[in-house]
Scaffold this active site. Structure first.
Site, short mmCIF file in Angstrom:
data_model
loop_
_atom_site.label_atom_id
_atom_site.label_comp_id
_atom_site.label_asym_id
_atom_site.label_seq_id
_atom_site.Cartn_x
_atom_site.Cartn_y
_atom_site.Cartn_z
N HIS A 1 24.67 36.83 36.12
CA HIS A 1 26.06 37.19 35.82
C HIS A 1 26.20 38.69 35.57
O HIS A 1 27.32 39.18 35.42
CB HIS A 1 26.55 36.40 34.61
CG HIS A 1 26.51 34.91 34.83
ND1 HIS A 1 27.37 34.27 35.68
CD2 HIS A 1 25.71 33.95 34.31
CE1 HIS A 1 27.09 32.97 35.68
NE2 HIS A 1 26.09 32.76 34.86
N ARG B 1 45.96 37.33 41.68
CA ARG B 1 44.67 37.77 41.12
C ARG B 1 44.61 39.30 41.00
O ARG B 1 43.58 39.92 41.25
CB ARG B 1 43.50 37.24 41.95
CG ARG B 1 43.29 35.76 41.84
CD ARG B 1 42.04 35.33 42.59
NE ARG B 1 42.22 35.47 44.03
CZ ARG B 1 41.25 35.44 44.93
NH1 ARG B 1 40.00 35.26 44.54
NH2 ARG B 1 41.50 35.56 46.22
#
EC number: 2.1.1.14
Length: 769
Positions: A706, A16
């Site tokens: 978000h 990641r």
């Protein structure tokens, strides 16, 4: 000789690395140059890996810092007004403003992010381009060319990937509601320029993704495809590989086969029936890309069956010279490398393949096609053995689970009374104010929460110390919600690592990875569970912490569960049973949990189904069957409670209009939905008129979680006023768009205070003193 190829590789890196770089950049800890260098290294590593696996056509421009649809919008200058863009290359701050919004705590100076929604029927989210009716397009920077050159400097001649012009427009929205396809002639010169510059650089192939070919297309859309590719063919272009995926091309095949392109990619995992008509009609010079390896699931391929299909195609084409062997779609949707998983059950591990292994399978099939079975005999034997042990495993197939499924009856899916009667009993039990306020479930998972969970996993602290920390955070959260003035509280879910993983870890039939991450959006990654066997609940999963939270307050606390359809959709699901059967197994396990939560005194139990629409088949003809069993599974999980216990549910960004009857049939007492970015546009589906109106209560999201932006009270109040125009007052709840796990307390506290303040002002407007 055939060509082994890929349609796209995961962007995030084995560890990641993209997530780490993005979040460091957003925190001011990594410069723009540092972020771009991290991205360059990820691309180089990806290309090197694919080359080493034997991939002949390696994709480029499949990488995005946030989203490939946003990249396309930036490439063609589709930047809405207000973001400070005045032409030229789109800067990184503007790019991230479009993706995430701006302002943070300075709400007055903030800009909202673009609307976000699901990428077809996957759990990847894309940013919806916002276009003006007379939108002007211009190439701001030829990023596909830049990345082609970047790879060429490493002596790798790649195949750039572009989102096709028709799919780009059909995925976009216009400010005035006009048809985005009306802008096609304005857009095509941008694509022509990008392709011409690639051709001039010596690029041989470009992959044009037109996934809308997997949808039911209107005649206008088919005509747009013909017009677009005929127009592009008149210019200088590399050879174009037209790619579609996720469903059969089916009745769009005549359109696809008539386009002036050099090659066509078929998803033969989800669209196996496309092969025969394509083989019968494909042109004598057209290449065919066979998507034989599942790019959306983690199961090992049946190499013998895939090789047989490749041979069938080779016979029809008179050889393998015009064949490409590929995954069914981009490998964006699967983890990077199974080799990192050193703790998986050794019985399950041989059944799996991640992106790296899938490309090895692709190369193996291509080699077997060109050199014969003998050249890949060892790989074929390993594939056969994995399939055989999985099929015969007693751990996979359980007689007790099968018996319970057989014993499930239609009566188990029905509540005792209709919604109107239940509502009266629920309000008698919980006399809430008008426009009650709540959150969706999770509260911020701080670094302290994550460190404590990691310490438990490493054995550095014991269960007692961990439980004490969870209890403290839960009590703090209850007190904070009381102080802010929320009407219905949540316990915060501090004990939960993920809304699916937490449950899967406590259910039989699930397996988990350590590094099985896939991108959901931007830096947000998820590690989906793997459903490998029959599902059952050995013991209660959430009752302890729900009961503890309710004991701390006189206000109602919601029990929080993830619904059966979402558990299914957000997992890698076994492919040896119908999805409906697996979902019913999960529903029965959750039914027991719902009953236990009610017995523990919870008056509201929320069973979230954010992925309900995500599971909707792309083709209309397949949807009725899916909706029937999806609704059935939700009701099987929830219709076990008394009439005075409220069942709530939550759904994420989606177009609800075409599934409203099914949502109503779920028979939940309240639903919360994400609507902030669309400014309540999605409420149109729920408002309806007369019998078409949604009968239960609705919490339209008034805060886009978000984005780090804190919505001011006036903005929330304005959204609530919009909602009141569409809904009855006694239907309306006030809540954020989604759970708050990914936000921090500095953002959450003032935003919730503004939310409660707006609700109080709305009450004053609705019920004057």
């Amino acid at each position: 000789m055939s060509i082994a190829t890929s349609l796209g590789f995961p962007r995030i890196g084995r560890r990641r690395e993209l997530k780490s770089a993005l979040e460091a950049h957003w925190a001011g800890e990594l410069s723009e140059a540092g972020l771009q260098e991290a991205a360059r290294l990820l691309r180089a590593e990806s290309h090197s890996l694919q080359q080493g696996l034997g991939i002949g056509h390696i994709p480029s421009n499949d990488f995005a810092l946030y989203d490939h649809v946003l990249d396309t919008a930036c490439m063609v200058g589709a930047i809405p007004p207000g973001y400070g863009w005045r032409g030229g290359e789109v800067t990184l701050p503007t790019y991230f403003a479009l993706a995430r919004g701006t302002g943070g705590g300075d709400a007055a100076a903030g800009l909202p992010a673009l609307e976000m929604t699901k990428w077809f029927d996957t759990n990847y989210h894309y940013l919806v381009p916002r276009l003006a009716a007379g939108q002007h397009f211009a190439v701001t920077a030829n990023r596909p060319l830049a990345l082609f050159r970047e790879a060429l400097a490493r002596h790798r001649r790649t195949r750039p990937v572009l989102l096709g012009p028709v799919s780009f427009l059909l995925l976009a929205k216009t400010d005035d509601g006009s048809d985005p396809l009306d802008l096609l002639d304005r857009l095509l010169p941008c694509y022509a320029q990008v392709l011409a510059e690639l051709a001039a650089e010596g690029c041989a192939w470009v992959q044009m993704d037109e996934p809308v070919l997997a949808l039911d297309l209107a005649p206008k859309a088919r005509a747009a495809l013909r017009h677009a590719y005929e127009t592009l063919a008149r210019g200088a272009t590399p050879r174009l590989l037209l790619a579609s995926y996720f469903a059969p091309i089916a009745d769009n095949l005549p359109t696809a086969l008539a386009l002036p392109v050099a090659g066509l990619h078929l998803d033969l995992v989800r669209g196996r029936d496309d092969l025969a008509p394509v083989l019968a009609a494909i042109g004598p010079a057209t290449w065919l890309s066979l998507g034989l390896v599942d790019g959306r699931n983690v199961w090992r391929a049946d190499l013998r069956a895939a090789l047989a299909t490749a041979r069938e195609a080779a016979r029809a084409l008179g050889g393998s010279e015009r064949l490409m062997i590929a995954p069914s779609c981009s490998l964006l949707h699967v983890p990077v490398d199974l080799a990192q998983e050193d703790r998986l059950d050794p019985a399950i591990r041989p059944w799996l393949a991640f992106a790296t292994q899938k490309l090895a399978e692709v190369a193996t099939i291509a080699r077997g096609l060109d050199e014969g079975e003998g050249a890949i005999a060892e790989a074929l034997e390993a594939s056969d053995a994995a399939l055989r042990t999985r099929r015969d495993s007693a751990r996979v197939h359980r007689t007790d689970v099968a018996a319970r499924l057989l014993g499930a009856t239609p009566e188990m899916e029905r509540r005792p009374a209709p919604h109107a009667a239940r509502r009266a009993r629920q309000r008698q039990r919980l006399p809430l104010p008008a426009f009650p306020t709540t959150t969706i479930g999770s509260l911020p998972q701080t670094s302290g929460v994550r460190r404590t969970r990691a310490a438990l996993a490493r054995g550095e602290i014991g269960a007692a110390e961990y439980d004490e920390a969870i209890a403290t955070w839960t009590e703090d959260a209850i007190r904070l919600q009381e102080r802010i003035g929320l009407d219905v509280l949540v316990h915060g879910e501090f004990e939960r690592n993920d809304m699916v993983k937490y449950f899967g870890e406590q259910l039989d039939g699930f397996a988990f990875t350590r590094h099985g991450w896939v991108q959901s959006y931007g830096s947000r990654c998820v590690a989906p569970p793997i459903i490998w066997g029959d599902v059952a609940r050995p013991r209660p999963m959430t009752v302890r912490w729900a009961r503890h939270a309710q004991s701390l307050t006189a206000r109602p606390v919601k029990g929080m569960l993830t619904g059966p359809v979402t558990m299914l959709q957000w997992s890698f699901v076994r492919d040896d049973l119908p999805r409906e059967t697996v979902c019913r197994q999960i529903a029965l396990a959750l039914r027991d949990e719902v009953a236990d939560l009610e017995a523990a005194g919870l008056a509201i139990i929320q069973v979230d189904e954010p992925a309900f629409r995500e599971g909707l088949p792309l083709r209309t003809a397949d949807r009725e069957a899916y909706l029937r069993w999806a609704v059935s599974c939700f009701r099987l999980a929830t219709a076990v409670v008394r009439d005075d216990t409220a069942i709530h549910t939550h759904m994420c960004y989606a177009e609800f209009q075409d599934i409203m009857p099914a949502i109503a049939t779920m028979d939940a007492d309240a639903i919360s939905i994400e609507t902030a970015r669309s400014r309540m546009e999605l409420l149109e589906a729920f408002a309806g008129h007369g019998p078409s109106a949604y009968p239960a209560e609705i919490g339209p999201g008034v805060w886009d979680i978000h984005s780090p932006r804190i919505p001011p009270e006036e903005e929330i109040l304005a959204l609530l006023r919009l909602a009141r125009r569409k809904l009855a007052d006694d239907q309306l709840w006030v809540n954020p768009d989604c759970g708050l796990k990914t936000r921090n307390w500095r953002e959450v506290i003032p935003a919730l205070e503004n939310l409660v303040g707006a609700a109080r002002r709305l009450r004053a407007e609705a019920i004057p003193a």
